[in-house]
Motif scaffolding. Structure first.
Motif, PDB file in Angstrom:
ATOM      1  N   LEU A  74       0.832  -1.202   0.000  1.00 44.15           N
ATOM      2  CA  LEU A  74       0.000   0.000   0.000  1.00 44.15           C
ATOM      3  C   LEU A  74       0.866   1.251   0.000  1.00 44.15           C
ATOM      4  N   CYS A  75       0.488   2.225  -0.786  1.00 41.14           N
ATOM      5  CA  CYS A  75       1.270   3.454  -0.908  1.00 41.14           C
ATOM      6  C   CYS A  75       1.101   4.330   0.329  1.00 41.14           C
ATOM      7  N   ASP A  76       2.201   4.637   0.990  1.00 38.09           N
ATOM      8  CA  ASP A  76       2.199   5.446   2.212  1.00 38.09           C
ATOM      9  C   ASP A  76       2.832   6.813   1.958  1.00 38.09           C
ATOM     10  N   SER A  77       2.583   7.403   0.783  1.00 41.17           N
ATOM     11  CA  SER A  77       3.287   8.634   0.441  1.00 41.17           C
ATOM     12  C   SER A  77       2.466   9.507  -0.494  1.00 41.17           C
ATOM     13  N   LYS A  78       2.144  10.711  -0.053  1.00 37.57           N
ATOM     14  CA  LYS A  78       1.436  11.650  -0.919  1.00 37.57           C
ATOM     15  C   LYS A  78       2.291  12.081  -2.110  1.00 37.57           C
ATOM     16  N   PRO A  79       3.610  12.336  -1.937  1.00 36.45           N
ATOM     17  CA  PRO A  79       4.422  12.643  -3.120  1.00 36.45           C
ATOM     18  C   PRO A  79       4.368  11.545  -4.184  1.00 36.45           C
ATOM     19  N   LEU A  80       4.364  10.272  -3.780  1.00 35.32           N
ATOM     20  CA  LEU A  80       4.258   9.193  -4.760  1.00 35.32           C
ATOM     21  C   LEU A  80       2.895   9.203  -5.439  1.00 35.32           C
ATOM     22  N   VAL A  81       1.848   9.505  -4.683  1.00 35.46           N
ATOM     23  CA  VAL A  81       0.508   9.609  -5.274  1.00 35.46           C
ATOM     24  C   VAL A  81       0.487  10.689  -6.348  1.00 35.46           C
ATOM     25  N   LEU A  82       1.104  11.834  -6.058  1.00 34.28           N
ATOM     26  CA  LEU A  82       1.113  12.950  -7.011  1.00 34.28           C
ATOM     27  C   LEU A  82       1.961  12.613  -8.242  1.00 34.28           C
ATOM     28  N   LEU A  83       3.109  11.969  -8.045  1.00 29.00           N
ATOM     29  CA  LEU A  83       3.938  11.567  -9.175  1.00 29.00           C
ATOM     30  C   LEU A  83       3.207  10.545 -10.047  1.00 29.00           C
ATOM     31  N   ALA A  84       2.528   9.608  -9.405  1.00 24.53           N
ATOM     32  CA  ALA A  84       1.781   8.596 -10.164  1.00 24.53           C
ATOM     33  C   ALA A  84       0.676   9.240 -10.991  1.00 24.53           C
ATOM     34  N   ARG A  85       0.034  10.252 -10.437  1.00 28.60           N
ATOM     35  CA  ARG A  85      -1.065  10.915 -11.137  1.00 28.60           C
ATOM     36  C   ARG A  85      -0.580  11.540 -12.445  1.00 28.60           C
ATOM     37  N   ALA A  86       0.681  11.948 -12.492  1.00 28.01           N
ATOM     38  CA  ALA A  86       1.235  12.574 -13.698  1.00 28.01           C
ATOM     39  C   ALA A  86       1.518  11.555 -14.790  1.00 28.01           C
ATOM     40  N   MET A  87       1.447  10.245 -14.523  1.00 36.49           N
ATOM     41  CA  MET A  87       1.841   9.244 -15.501  1.00 36.49           C
ATOM     42  C   MET A  87       0.859   8.998 -16.667  1.00 36.49           C
ATOM     43  N   PRO A  88      -0.462   8.850 -16.506  1.00 37.15           N
ATOM     44  CA  PRO A  88      -1.272   8.959 -15.285  1.00 37.15           C
ATOM     45  C   PRO A  88      -1.547   7.575 -14.684  1.00 37.15           C
TER      46      PRO A  88
END
Length: 263
Positions: A74-88
């Motif tokens: 499970l992703c425990d990081s808001k920065p990773l969530v934001l980076l993933a969203r850019a992929m998207p």
């Protein structure tokens, strides 16, 4: 790869982002799934990778099987969530601290037996004082347990003996993940183990979490750096460039995959 004998819910999709596996499952569904499988046979474990984990895995590929074998990652990081969203890529955020607090408020019941692999005896004492109606078994391994086969084996034997419905591995990464994987490979344990970092210290008030607004904004790391600068500044500074390189490589890979092959 599922080595623990517990089948993953078929609706959960596992994606790889920055070369790390992540399960696409929302917070409430994680809690519901853990509750629904609390009496299942066998042993399973949950990991909660953040930026630090991602960067470490990029340098130490031998650790990746610890995450691939997890029942849930499970992703425990808001920065990773934001980076993933850019992929998207839509990557739900499920922090170990929030998940732990929620489980103790809903899924873990009075009279339950739980096991702790804790960083120190003070954490154990605080947990027993906070949850007097729980039966709590605890083990405090020495520093460096992840690289000490004899001490690692003691952690495995402890969890096997306890037969707890839930085991909380709270000694940081990658030690907790190494212990969880070793338990799964051993094959004798039961229950659900969660690798949850400093979550017990947050829950007992021994450490303070960042304000909720900082967490929502993705700058929780600022609070952590301010509260423990001597330990964390080097980690954060030296994570920036590797994370940037991984993100650029991921973007190129996904862009290439989207471009149709020329005839």
């Amino acid at each position: 790869m599922q080595s623990n004998g517990i089948a993953k819910d078929p609706v959960i999709q596992r994606q790889h982002f920055l070369n790390v596996p992540f399960d696409i499952i929302k917070f409430d569904d994680v809690v519901e799934l853990i509750a629904a499988t609390r009496n299942a046979d066998g042993f399973r474990y949950v990991v909660t990778p953040n930026v630090d984990h991602v960067v470490r895995l990029s340098a130490h590929a031998e650790l990746k099987p610890l995450y691939e074998a997890a029942w849930l990652t499970l992703c425990d990081s808001k920065p990773l969530v934001l980076l993933a969203r850019a992929m998207p890529l839509k990557l739900p955020r499920v922090t170990g601290a929030d998940l732990t607090a929620c489980l103790f408020g809903t899924v873990v019941k009075d009279g339950d037996h739980i096991a702790l692999v804790a960083p120190n005896e003070a954490v154990v004492a605080r947990m027993r004082a906070k949850f007097p109606r729980l039966s709590i078994g605890a083990h405090v391994p020495p520093f460096g347990v992840g690289n000490n086969p004899a001490e690692l084996a003691k952690c495995v034997d402890f969890v096997v003996r306890e037969k707890a419905a839930f085991t909380f591995l709270a000694i940081g990464s990658p030690q907790s993940e190494k212990i969880a994987h070793a338990i799964a490979m051993d094959g004798r344990a039961v229950g659900t183990a969660l690798c949850i970092g400093a979550s017990l210290e947050f829950m007992t008030g021994m450490k303070r979490r960042a304000p909720r607004w900082m967490s929502r904004a993705g700058i929780e790391w600022v609070h952590r750096l301010a509260t423990d600068p001597k330990r964390l500044w080097r980690r954060y500074v030296f994570s920036v460039l590797p994370l940037l390189r991984l993100t650029l490589a991921e973007f190129r890979q996904r862009r290439t995959a989207r471009v149709p092959a020329s005839r």
